[in-house]
Write a protein that holds these residues in place. Sequence first.
Motif, mmCIF file in Angstrom:
data_model
loop_
_atom_site.group_PDB
_atom_site.id
_atom_site.type_symbol
_atom_site.label_atom_id
_atom_site.label_comp_id
_atom_site.label_asym_id
_atom_site.label_seq_id
_atom_site.Cartn_x
_atom_site.Cartn_y
_atom_site.Cartn_z
ATOM 1 N N SER A 51 14.617 -1.545 -2.011
ATOM 2 C CA SER A 51 15.537 -2.684 -2.076
ATOM 3 C C SER A 51 14.808 -4.012 -1.893
ATOM 4 N N LEU A 52 13.550 -3.938 -1.474
ATOM 5 C CA LEU A 52 12.795 -5.156 -1.205
ATOM 6 C C LEU A 52 12.294 -5.808 -2.497
ATOM 7 N N ASP A 53 12.122 -7.111 -2.435
ATOM 8 C CA ASP A 53 11.588 -7.862 -3.570
ATOM 9 C C ASP A 53 10.066 -7.918 -3.454
ATOM 10 N N ILE A 54 9.460 -6.759 -3.712
ATOM 11 C CA ILE A 54 8.003 -6.659 -3.673
ATOM 12 C C ILE A 54 7.533 -5.939 -4.923
ATOM 13 N N ASP A 55 6.238 -5.960 -5.157
ATOM 14 C CA ASP A 55 5.677 -5.346 -6.359
ATOM 15 C C ASP A 55 5.982 -3.850 -6.397
ATOM 16 N N LEU A 56 6.259 -3.335 -7.604
ATOM 17 C CA LEU A 56 6.594 -1.918 -7.755
ATOM 18 C C LEU A 56 5.456 -1.016 -7.297
ATOM 19 N N ALA A 57 4.219 -1.432 -7.514
ATOM 20 C CA ALA A 57 3.073 -0.625 -7.082
ATOM 21 C C ALA A 57 3.064 -0.483 -5.561
ATOM 22 N N LEU A 58 3.408 -1.550 -4.850
ATOM 23 C CA LEU A 58 3.465 -1.487 -3.399
ATOM 24 C C LEU A 58 4.620 -0.595 -2.952
ATOM 25 N N LYS A 59 5.754 -0.688 -3.645
ATOM 26 C CA LYS A 59 6.883 0.190 -3.327
ATOM 27 C C LYS A 59 6.470 1.660 -3.434
ATOM 28 N N SER A 60 5.772 1.983 -4.503
ATOM 29 C CA SER A 60 5.341 3.365 -4.728
ATOM 30 C C SER A 60 4.354 3.813 -3.651
ATOM 31 N N GLN A 61 3.458 2.906 -3.278
ATOM 32 C CA GLN A 61 2.491 3.236 -2.232
ATOM 33 C C GLN A 61 3.192 3.480 -0.895
ATOM 34 N N LEU A 62 4.128 2.594 -0.533
ATOM 35 C CA LEU A 62 4.838 2.732 0.726
ATOM 36 C C LEU A 62 5.705 3.993 0.734
ATOM 37 N N ARG A 63 6.284 4.319 -0.412
ATOM 38 C CA ARG A 63 7.075 5.552 -0.506
ATOM 39 C C ARG A 63 6.193 6.757 -0.195
ATOM 40 N N TRP A 64 4.961 6.768 -0.716
ATOM 41 C CA TRP A 64 4.042 7.893 -0.465
ATOM 42 C C TRP A 64 3.809 8.061 1.033
ATOM 43 N N PHE A 65 3.559 6.956 1.725
ATOM 44 C CA PHE A 65 3.296 7.041 3.161
ATOM 45 C C PHE A 65 4.544 7.455 3.924
ATOM 46 N N ALA A 66 5.697 6.940 3.522
ATOM 47 C CA ALA A 66 6.945 7.304 4.188
ATOM 48 C C ALA A 66 7.208 8.804 4.052
ATOM 49 N N ILE A 67 6.997 9.329 2.861
ATOM 50 C CA ILE A 67 7.217 10.756 2.619
ATOM 51 C C ILE A 67 6.265 11.597 3.455
ATOM 52 N N HIS A 68 5.012 11.189 3.544
ATOM 53 C CA HIS A 68 4.031 11.985 4.289
ATOM 54 C C HIS A 68 4.299 11.973 5.796
ATOM 55 N N ILE A 69 4.841 10.888 6.301
ATOM 56 C CA ILE A 69 5.232 10.883 7.713
ATOM 57 C C ILE A 69 6.419 11.821 7.914
ATOM 58 N N GLU A 70 7.380 11.723 7.024
ATOM 59 C CA GLU A 70 8.552 12.594 7.092
ATOM 60 C C GLU A 70 8.156 14.068 6.997
ATOM 61 N N GLN A 71 7.142 14.370 6.180
ATOM 62 C CA GLN A 71 6.741 15.757 5.950
ATOM 63 C C GLN A 71 6.099 16.423 7.168
ATOM 64 N N ILE A 72 5.699 15.655 8.150
ATOM 65 C CA ILE A 72 5.168 16.258 9.378
ATOM 66 C C ILE A 72 6.217 17.189 9.974
ATOM 67 N N SER A 73 7.463 16.721 9.995
ATOM 68 C CA SER A 73 8.546 17.561 10.526
ATOM 69 C C SER A 73 8.809 18.752 9.614
ATOM 70 N N ASP A 74 8.589 18.592 8.306
ATOM 71 C CA ASP A 74 8.753 19.722 7.376
ATOM 72 C C ASP A 74 7.744 20.820 7.685
ATOM 73 N N TYR A 75 6.519 20.426 7.982
ATOM 74 C CA TYR A 75 5.485 21.396 8.345
ATOM 75 C C TYR A 75 5.872 22.116 9.635
ATOM 76 N N ALA A 76 6.405 21.370 10.597
ATOM 77 C CA ALA A 76 6.830 21.984 11.855
ATOM 78 C C ALA A 76 7.967 22.974 11.608
ATOM 79 N N GLN A 77 8.897 22.600 10.744
ATOM 80 C CA GLN A 77 10.002 23.501 10.422
ATOM 81 C C GLN A 77 9.496 24.769 9.742
ATOM 82 N N ALA A 78 8.524 24.629 8.854
ATOM 83 C CA ALA A 78 7.977 25.793 8.145
ATOM 84 C C ALA A 78 7.366 26.794 9.128
ATOM 85 N N VAL A 79 6.686 26.283 10.160
ATOM 86 C CA VAL A 79 6.134 27.174 11.183
ATOM 87 C C VAL A 79 7.261 27.891 11.900
ATOM 88 N N CYS A 80 8.325 27.160 12.215
ATOM 89 C CA CYS A 80 9.449 27.760 12.934
ATOM 90 C C CYS A 80 10.178 28.797 12.102
#
Length: 214
Positions: free
Chosen positions: A173-202
Amino acid sequence: MALVLKTTKFVEAQIDTFLDIVSDSALIFRFAVDDYLQERTSQFEERLNLIRENEKKVDDLRIAVERYLYERTLIPENRGDVLAILENTDEVMDHMKDTLMQFSIENPEIPSVLDDLWLQTTTASTAAVEQLVFAVRSFFRDLSQVNNFIHKVYFFEREADQLGEKLRRQIFSLDIDLALKSQLRWFAIHIEQISDYAQAVCDRLAIYTIKRQL
C-alpha cells in the motif's frame, strides 16, 4: 533430566545444550531485527555473528549425538525419532541464520511506518520457536505435556501468518518503488516462515509422541 527414551547422560546433556542454544537464538533473532529497524548496525552485526556461532554449535551437537546413537545400543526406531527431531529443529536454526544474513547482505530500506508490524510478526514467529523448544524438552521428559506446547506453537504460527499478511498488505500500500516492495515482501515472508518451520517440527513431533504412548 529423566528422558523418556533410553539414552545416556551424555545424550541427555547434549540435547539439553542443543535446545538451550535454539531457544537463545530465537531471542537473539528478535533483538537483531529490532536492532536493524532502529539502525543499530554494529549491534545487529554482533547478533548475526552470535547466531552464526550458535548455528555451528547446534550442528556440532547434532552430529555428536548422531554418532553416539549409531554407535550405541539405542533401538533403531527410537534412534530415528531422536535424530529426526534434532535435524528438523536444526533447520529452524538454519533459517533464522540465513534470514539475518540476507538482511546484512541486501541491507533493505524498511520504511519506519512498517516497524511496528514488522516487530510484531517477528515476535510471534520466534515465540513459536520458543514453544517448540518446550515441546521437544517435554518429548524427552514428560510426554503428557508435549501436546500443550504443540498447541502453543500452532497458535503463534497462526498469529505470525495473520500479522505477516497485514505486513505484506501494508508494504504494497506504500508509495515506494515496486522493486523495494518485492524485496521487503521477501524478508517479511522469511520472517513469517520461521514459525512455519517450527510448526513442521511439531507436526512430526506429534506423531512421534503418539508412537511413544502406544
